[in-house]
Write a protein that holds these residues in place. Structure first.
Motif, PDB file in Angstrom:
ATOM      1  N   UNK A  71       1.220 -37.841   6.959  1.00 24.27           N
ATOM      2  CA  UNK A  71       0.142 -36.866   6.845  1.00 24.27           C
ATOM      3  C   UNK A  71      -1.160 -37.395   7.449  1.00 24.27           C
ATOM      4  N   UNK A  72      -1.390 -38.700   7.341  1.00 22.33           N
ATOM      5  CA  UNK A  72      -2.596 -39.293   7.923  1.00 22.33           C
ATOM      6  C   UNK A  72      -2.566 -39.193   9.444  1.00 22.33           C
ATOM      7  N   UNK A  73      -1.394 -39.345  10.044  1.00 24.69           N
ATOM      8  CA  UNK A  73      -1.251 -39.237  11.499  1.00 24.69           C
ATOM      9  C   UNK A  73      -1.088 -37.797  11.959  1.00 24.69           C
ATOM     10  N   UNK A  74      -1.093 -36.826  11.028  1.00 20.97           N
ATOM     11  CA  UNK A  74      -0.967 -35.394  11.331  1.00 20.97           C
ATOM     12  C   UNK A  74       0.356 -35.087  12.050  1.00 20.97           C
ATOM     13  N   UNK A  75       1.405 -35.787  11.675  1.00 21.62           N
ATOM     14  CA  UNK A  75       2.704 -35.507  12.297  1.00 21.62           C
ATOM     15  C   UNK A  75       3.174 -34.104  11.950  1.00 21.62           C
ATOM     16  N   UNK A  76       2.722 -33.591  10.815  1.00 22.34           N
ATOM     17  CA  UNK A  76       3.137 -32.245  10.406  1.00 22.34           C
ATOM     18  C   UNK A  76       2.394 -31.157  11.173  1.00 22.34           C
ATOM     19  N   UNK A  77       1.380 -31.523  11.971  1.00 17.86           N
ATOM     20  CA  UNK A  77       0.608 -30.547  12.748  1.00 17.86           C
ATOM     21  C   UNK A  77       0.597 -30.979  14.212  1.00 17.86           C
ATOM     22  N   UNK A  78       1.634 -30.654  14.972  1.00 22.77           N
ATOM     23  CA  UNK A  78       1.776 -31.201  16.328  1.00 22.77           C
ATOM     24  C   UNK A  78       0.860 -30.592  17.371  1.00 22.77           C
ATOM     25  N   UNK A  79       0.089 -29.560  17.032  1.00 25.05           N
ATOM     26  CA  UNK A  79      -0.743 -28.914  18.054  1.00 25.05           C
ATOM     27  C   UNK A  79      -1.733 -29.901  18.666  1.00 25.05           C
ATOM     28  N   UNK A  83      -2.878 -39.788  19.307  1.00 25.85           N
ATOM     29  CA  UNK A  83      -3.390 -38.742  18.414  1.00 25.85           C
ATOM     30  C   UNK A  83      -3.372 -39.229  16.962  1.00 25.85           C
ATOM     31  N   UNK A  84      -2.280 -39.903  16.559  1.00 26.50           N
ATOM     32  CA  UNK A  84      -2.224 -40.427  15.198  1.00 26.50           C
ATOM     33  C   UNK A  84      -3.300 -41.461  14.939  1.00 26.50           C
ATOM     34  N   UNK A  85      -3.540 -42.339  15.925  1.00 28.74           N
ATOM     35  CA  UNK A  85      -4.592 -43.345  15.767  1.00 28.74           C
ATOM     36  C   UNK A  85      -5.972 -42.687  15.685  1.00 28.74           C
ATOM     37  N   UNK A  86      -6.176 -41.659  16.486  1.00 28.51           N
ATOM     38  CA  UNK A  86      -7.458 -40.959  16.451  1.00 28.51           C
ATOM     39  C   UNK A  86      -7.707 -40.287  15.113  1.00 28.51           C
ATOM     40  N   UNK A  87      -6.671 -39.656  14.568  1.00 20.77           N
ATOM     41  CA  UNK A  87      -6.818 -39.007  13.256  1.00 20.77           C
ATOM     42  C   UNK A  87      -7.083 -40.045  12.171  1.00 20.77           C
ATOM     43  N   UNK A  88      -6.448 -41.209  12.288  1.00 25.94           N
ATOM     44  CA  UNK A  88      -6.675 -42.265  11.299  1.00 25.94           C
ATOM     45  C   UNK A  88      -8.112 -42.758  11.336  1.00 25.94           C
ATOM     46  N   UNK A  89      -8.628 -43.002  12.547  1.00 27.95           N
ATOM     47  CA  UNK A  89     -10.032 -43.432  12.672  1.00 27.95           C
ATOM     48  C   UNK A  89     -10.977 -42.358  12.133  1.00 27.95           C
ATOM     49  N   UNK A  90     -10.689 -41.099  12.461  1.00 30.36           N
ATOM     50  CA  UNK A  90     -11.526 -39.996  11.981  1.00 30.36           C
ATOM     51  C   UNK A  90     -11.557 -39.952  10.455  1.00 30.36           C
ATOM     52  N   UNK A  91     -10.387 -40.103   9.831  1.00 30.06           N
ATOM     53  CA  UNK A  91     -10.327 -40.027   8.373  1.00 30.06           C
ATOM     54  C   UNK A  91     -10.958 -41.241   7.710  1.00 30.06           C
ATOM     55  N   UNK A  92     -10.879 -42.415   8.369  1.00 30.71           N
ATOM     56  CA  UNK A  92     -11.543 -43.596   7.815  1.00 30.71           C
ATOM     57  C   UNK A  92     -13.059 -43.431   7.824  1.00 30.71           C
ATOM     58  N   UNK A  93     -13.599 -42.912   8.907  1.00 29.66           N
ATOM     59  CA  UNK A  93     -15.049 -42.772   9.025  1.00 29.66           C
ATOM     60  C   UNK A  93     -15.597 -41.605   8.207  1.00 29.66           C
ATOM     61  N   UNK A  94     -14.800 -40.556   8.058  1.00 24.90           N
ATOM     62  CA  UNK A  94     -15.292 -39.319   7.426  1.00 24.90           C
ATOM     63  C   UNK A  94     -14.722 -39.088   6.028  1.00 24.90           C
ATOM     64  N   UNK A  95     -14.164 -40.109   5.402  1.00 20.87           N
ATOM     65  CA  UNK A  95     -13.491 -39.866   4.120  1.00 20.87           C
ATOM     66  C   UNK A  95     -14.457 -39.365   3.046  1.00 20.87           C
TER      67      UNK A  95
END
Length: 400
Positions: A141-149, A188-200
């Motif tokens: 879920x952190x890597x947004x694998x469930x949302x491939x768009x 994309x997964x790495x980008x989502x992880x960085x985004x969630x770390x900074x914006x948690x």
């Protein structure tokens, strides 16, 4: 005298004779307790009928040559509330014939109350919940694998440049397409992880994002950083298979996480150099396209952005959003046309470009920026815009 007594006895028997009951009998639970008899109800003795209601369905029928007789019967209104023999109030929707029906509410049939539709079935669970092990599910879920768009939006610009760099009359390099496809998933997964770390901390205040693994506390920041390093490590073998120029440009995709940087890397991986006349318009078109779909996406959270002070393009453009994204869309199409012309793509590229232009115009003209669900639908539809451009480049290169 004997004759008179016999006549009187016969008359008494005739007076006490009861008419046959109605063919429909109420269920005993629906009958109210009968009122106690009073002398006012029988002024002329027990044989004289009392007052009968106007709609009495138990009115007596004619009996031979005698006049019609109406006998008092317990009445129950068809559509009003009533009481059972114990004094309990019955529902107002109970019918006289409810005890005769096997499908009545509370009669052993369907337990759904009348005038109430059955509950809607629950939505299907995401495929991640069905196939990913429980321990790995928060990371998926952190890597947004469930949302491939998001992966599609990241991959299309690199696919465009790889197809554009193919030799005339030939298909693009399938191995290179596969490498960039895998790299898009990891980036994309790495980008989502960085985004969630900074914006948690911000995500906890936004309704749409407060259930994310880091914002909800399912994963700790330390676990998030470890997962980020794992994704970057998996992407390293892909980067090492590219040429030197691509390896120089590659880390910028990890550091900057610019969605359209793949347009530069894809061409460099195929040609070993950068052709500004082709790649710069293609890269600019990707940036303008990103501004269109990302602004539509940002309108989902504009109310929460106002509360927490986030400056998004949705708030910056405000009521002028559609004119702004219309301008970005026109610039996107113009730069795609210029890039295709400089790359000597054949005529099939332009009908695909026209179809992509119509799709982009449909998005901008029909999106309801006040409806988060509609904004999300238009955002997701951008994967088809990317597919149309890729199909046009592919056909244009095969025919050229």
């Amino acid at each position: 005298m004997a004759f008179l007594r016999a006549a009187a006895a016969a008359d008494l028997v005739r007076r006490h004779r009861r008419v046959p009951h109605a063919s429909l009998i109420l269920h005993p639970a629906l009958l109210p307790p009968p009122p106690p008899p009073s002398m006012e109800s029988f002024p002329d003795g027990p044989s004289t009928p009392g007052p009968v209601a106007q709609n009495d369905i138990f009115a007596a029928t004619p009996c031979h040559r005698h006049r019609h007789r109406r006998w008092p019967r317990p009445l129950i209104p068809i559509s009003s509330s009533s009481y059972d023999s114990s004094g309990a109030r019955l529902p107002a929707t109970v019918s006289l014939y409810s005890h005769l029906s096997s499908t009545s509410w509370g009669a052993g049939g369907d337990s759904t109350p009348p005038h109430q539709s059955p509950p809607a079935p629950p939505p299907p669970s995401p495929w991640v919940d069905r196939w990913v092990p429980l321990a790995a599910r928060p990371y998926a879920m952190l890597a947004r694998i469930d949302k491939p768009v998001g992966t599609w939006l990241l991959a299309w610009p690199s696919f465009w440049s790889i197809a554009m760099a193919a030799m005339p009359g030939e298909l693009p390099d399938m191995r290179m397409l596969a490498l960039f496809a895998c790299g898009s998933v990891l980036i994309r997964g790495a980008g989502c992880t960085i985004n969630d770390l900074l914006d948690r901390d911000i995500d906890r205040k936004v309704e749409r994002t407060k259930s994310r693994p880091l914002a909800s506390g399912i994963l700790t920041p330390t676990q998030g950083v470890g997962f980020l390093g794992f994704q970057l490590l998996l992407g390293l073998p892909i980067l090492l298979q590219l040429n030197n120029l691509s390896q120089i440009l590659g880390p910028q995709a990890y550091l900057g996480l610019v969605f359209n940087w793949g347009a530069l890397i894809g061409w460099a991986a195929m040609k070993g150099t950068i052709d500004p006349a082709i790649i710069l318009p293609l890269y600019t078109a990707g940036i303008c396209w990103t501004l269109v779909y990302d602004t539509i996406y940002a309108h989902q959270d504009k109310e929460d952005d106002v509360k927490i002070g986030v400056k998004s393009t949705a708030l910056r453009f405000g009521d002028s959003t559609k004119p702004w994204i219309s301008g970005f869309g026109a610039a996107c199409i113009a730069n795609l046309a210029l890039s295709g012309y400089n790359a000597d793509l054949a005529w099939p590229y332009y009908p695909f470009l026209a179809a992509a232009s119509a799709h982009l115009a449909w998005q901008i003209s029909t999106v309801d920026l006040s409806d988060p669900l509609d904004c999300n639908r238009r955002f997701v539809s951008n994967k088809w815009f990317g597919a149309l451009i890729f199909g046009g480049i592919l056909c244009g290169r095969l025919v050229s």
